[in-house]
Design a protein around this motif. Structure first.
Motif, PDB file in Angstrom:
ATOM      1  N   GLU B 200       0.893  -1.151   0.000  1.00  0.00           N
ATOM      2  CA  GLU B 200       0.000   0.000   0.000  1.00  0.00           C
ATOM      3  C   GLU B 200       0.933   1.202   0.000  1.00  0.00           C
ATOM      4  O   GLU B 200       1.847   1.270   0.832  1.00  0.00           O
ATOM      5  CB  GLU B 200      -0.870  -0.005   1.272  1.00  0.00           C
ATOM      6  CG  GLU B 200      -1.788   1.189   1.359  1.00  0.00           C
ATOM      7  CD  GLU B 200      -2.532   1.234   2.692  1.00  0.00           C
ATOM      8  OE1 GLU B 200      -3.746   0.999   2.692  1.00  0.00           O
ATOM      9  OE2 GLU B 200      -1.892   1.491   3.724  1.00  0.00           O
ATOM     10  N   VAL B 216      -3.435   7.543   1.071  1.00  0.00           N
ATOM     11  CA  VAL B 216      -3.160   6.362   0.249  1.00  0.00           C
ATOM     12  C   VAL B 216      -3.183   6.771  -1.224  1.00  0.00           C
ATOM     13  O   VAL B 216      -4.179   7.281  -1.733  1.00  0.00           O
ATOM     14  CB  VAL B 216      -4.201   5.251   0.516  1.00  0.00           C
ATOM     15  CG1 VAL B 216      -3.960   4.069  -0.433  1.00  0.00           C
ATOM     16  CG2 VAL B 216      -4.096   4.791   1.971  1.00  0.00           C
ATOM     17  N   GLU B 219      -3.678   1.616  -3.434  1.00  0.00           N
ATOM     18  CA  GLU B 219      -4.036   0.615  -2.411  1.00  0.00           C
ATOM     19  C   GLU B 219      -3.217  -0.643  -2.531  1.00  0.00           C
ATOM     20  O   GLU B 219      -2.897  -1.291  -1.532  1.00  0.00           O
ATOM     21  CB  GLU B 219      -5.525   0.280  -2.499  1.00  0.00           C
ATOM     22  CG  GLU B 219      -6.359   1.362  -1.848  1.00  0.00           C
ATOM     23  CD  GLU B 219      -7.821   1.049  -1.850  1.00  0.00           C
ATOM     24  OE1 GLU B 219      -8.196  -0.069  -2.233  1.00  0.00           O
ATOM     25  OE2 GLU B 219      -8.591   1.955  -1.480  1.00  0.00           O
TER      26      GLU B 219
END
Lengths: 101, 555
Positions: B200, B216, B219
């Protein structure tokens, strides 16, 4: 508005050792803050700074540090940062407090 | 552990020769300080408050006994007999002389260490989970990833003059011990639905004057796509990052100003081109690197001596309960050696202590040591049968303090005792808090608590993510300390909330004491740790304890 001038001493670090040093009234660099030349006018302070900057390359990071006169008429740091530079760290007896004792 | 290849050795030796010549030219006057300064900084040499300071990288916090011994030798021969472990898995020497620095760098090279990119606007020392390769909750060892990134980023010509410094951290576990959400890039190893290992990718986290939790960006990124993707992020940052204002130059501001969607779009576009350009050589290298991080040959031995000492020695029991963490092999433990003896400087170890730890690693712990961002030393692989002997050696060296994760296990930056940027001291505040709570004999009762202290807004002491954060400032020529509460450096990362006006130097320890007594009063039971109590009740009860005068005035 320009900041009002407050008295200074000229300080730097020695190129080889890194030690904190001060400019005295003979135009030499010394180890103790109290032996520094007390620069009580702006004109004198900047004159000394320029003079020192022209001399040699073996001093680093020259600047004017705030100072005041102690009861003994000797200069002393006006700010705690300069106090630490003039003394050494507070966690060990190292630096000037050990070397100048 | 990774060992230098011939290429690595040549590179470091060449670089050291180059720096030796630069130092000579500075000393003979051929170089001015303005010319020399960027050169020394590229080699980790700073000029601090009292002297030079050399910052040495400990990539992903991993050392062997020989390297630790060499650090001890450097501390003794060229410094004042100690080294300071930092919050970025570096070690700093506070008193080197300029003429000695080339010799120090050569001594480091002898044991495959260096000080390259520990300063400057480049990719800095890549950090990782200090339990890497040993943690029971690990998906994969993050160190090969960190080593690959180290090699890729070292002297990378495109990223030698970024808008600002760039920090990358990697964790291989669910539990984030590497503060990945407060880094320019944080990489968390995860698995996708097919069971493939990947990352991630978190971007734009950071502390300092504008603290931000990372967002983020991707992912899931396949392991093999790491370098082209990270390179794409750096390229986008290099192009969009601001250079007009150093306080707005970190990627966190770039992400904030452009939006994560725009950054993602640009990165993904670059990534297509970059991916094709890499052509698989990075993966060959990665495979070689991985081999170097093979699991040690674990032992099997009876645990009678360990169990016996645990039953009869309360101090040993306390040490075991506090300083050991679960290892992936049930016969083993991960041991954290506290470099936070009560009243001592957080992160400072003497040459003798460094040697003792090196010896223990060599004799009992598969010759591996780690340095944590929390300024402690870790023995990642300790067979439990060796714990009594290790404990005895640590005790003798003053290294057996049982306080890991407790109130006296404080992160503190060097602060105004050493740092030229600092606005107040950190170290004595940490020393006094640790001493005070040791006197009160309360720390085990208080339980898990992270106090983090920074001596200026740059936040090297991670105060924003401390359960209790302390920030030292200069207020009208006097040291003043602001308290933040509720910060968290883990996978549930949060920036602490400022409690109110700051405290004078002599008021800060009593203020912390009031906070702690309030926590002890209002926690639901002894299992509710400080952070949980804070999240349950919020700032108000703590504020009332910190500022009782205001409370009285309001009544």
């Amino acid at each position: 508005m320009a900041k009002k001038f407050t008295p200074k001493v000229l300080t730097a670090n020695d190129l080889l050792s890194g030690d904190v040093i001060y400019w005295n009234d003979n135009g030499d660099w010394v180890d103790a803050f109290e032996d520094a030349l007390y620069l009580d006018t702006e004109k004198l302070a900047f004159h000394v700074l320029r003079l020192a900057q022209k001399q040699g390359l073996d001093k680093v990071g020259l600047y004017l540090a705030d100072a005041e006169l102690g009861d003994d008429d000797k200069p002393r740091p006006a700010h705690f940062r300069e106090d630490f530079r003039a003394t050494g760290p507070s966690n060990y007896h190292h630096g000037k407090q050990a070397e100048l004792a | 552990m990774y060992s230098y290849t011939e290429f690595d050795k040549e590179f470091i030796n060449e670089r050291n020769k180059q720096f030796r010549a630069q130092v000579e030219r500075r000393i003979d006057g051929s170089l001015t300080e303005d010319e020399f300064k960027p050169l020394r900084l590229m080699n980790g040499l700073y000029l601090q408050l009292h002297a030079y300071m050399l910052r040495v990288a400990i990539p992903y916090g991993t050392l062997n006994g020989g390297q630790m011994r060499q650090l001890a030798l450097i501390a003794e021969k060229f410094d004042k007999g100690y080294g300071h472990f930092t919050t970025r898995q570096n070690i700093q020497f506070n008193w080197p002389k300029l003429r000695d620095v080339p010799d120090i760098l050569d001594a480091l090279a002898e044991v495959e260490m260096h000080a390259i990119q520990t300063s400057g606007n480049c990719v800095r020392n890549v950090t990782a989970d200090h339990f890497a390769g040993a943690a029971s909750d690990e998906i994969e060892d993050p160190r090969p990833t960190a080593e690959l990134l180290r090699q890729w980023s070292t002297d990378h010509p495109e990223f030698a003059f970024l808008g600002r410094k760039f920090k990358i951290a990697v964790t291989g576990s669910e539990t984030d011990r590497a503060v990945t959400k407060a880094h320019d890039i944080g990489l968390r190893m995860v698995r996708n639905g097919d069971g493939d290992a990947g990352y991630e990718v978190i971007v734009g986290g950071g502390l300092g004057r504008t603290p931000m939790i990372g967002k983020v960006l991707r992912e899931f990124l396949l392991v093999e796509d790491l370098l082209p993707y990270v390179e794409s992020v750096l390229q986008v940052y290099n192009r969009l990052g601001r250079r007009d204002n150093k306080y707005k130059a970190r990627i966190k501001i770039t992400v904030h100003e452009n939006g994560i969607e725009t950054i993602r779009e640009l990165v993904e576009k670059r990534f297509v081109a970059q991916r094709a350009a890499f052509g698989g050589n990075d993966q060959k290298l990665f495979a070689q690197i991985k081999e170097a991080f093979a699991t040690p040959a674990y032992l099997t031995a009876p645990l009678d001596g360990f169990v016996e000492l645990q039953n009869k020695d309360a101090s040993f029991r306390s040490f075991v309960d506090t300083n050991l963490s679960e290892h992936k092999n049930p016969e083993y433990s991960i041991m954290t050696i506290s470099i936070k003896a009560h009243g001592q400087t957080p992160g400072d170890a003497t040459a003798d202590q460094l040697r003792v730890m090196a010896g223990i690693a060599e004799d009992f712990a598969h010759n591996e040591l780690r340095i944590s961002h929390e300024q402690n030393v870790i023995l990642p692989h300790v067979h439990k049968s060796n714990l009594p002997e290790i404990y005895a050696r640590l005790r003798e060296a003053g290294l057996a303090t049982a306080n890991i994760g407790l109130i006296s296990d404080i992160i503190a930056c060097p602060g105004m005792d050493y740092c030229a940027l600092a606005t107040a001291r950190s170290i004595p505040v940490a020393q006094q808090i640790a001493t005070r709570f040791d006197e009160l004999k309360l720390e085990h009762d208080i339980g898990a608590l992270k106090i983090k202290i920074s001596g200026c807004i740059n936040a090297c002491g991670h105060h924003h993510v401390g359960h209790i954060g302390i920030l030292g400032l200069d207020r009208a020529g006097v040291e003043n300390y602001q308290i933040t509460l509720g910060g968290d450096h883990t996978e549930t990362a949060a920036i602490g909330e400022r409690a109110g006006p700051g405290f004078a130097y002599d008021e800060i320890v009593p203020a912390i004491e009031r906070l702690i007594y309030t926590y002890l009063d209002i926690r639901s039971d002894e299992n509710e740790v400080f952070l949980e109590t804070y999240r349950r009740v919020g700032l108000e009860p703590f504020k009332a304890a910190l500022y009782p005068e205001q409370q009285i005035a309001a009544e």
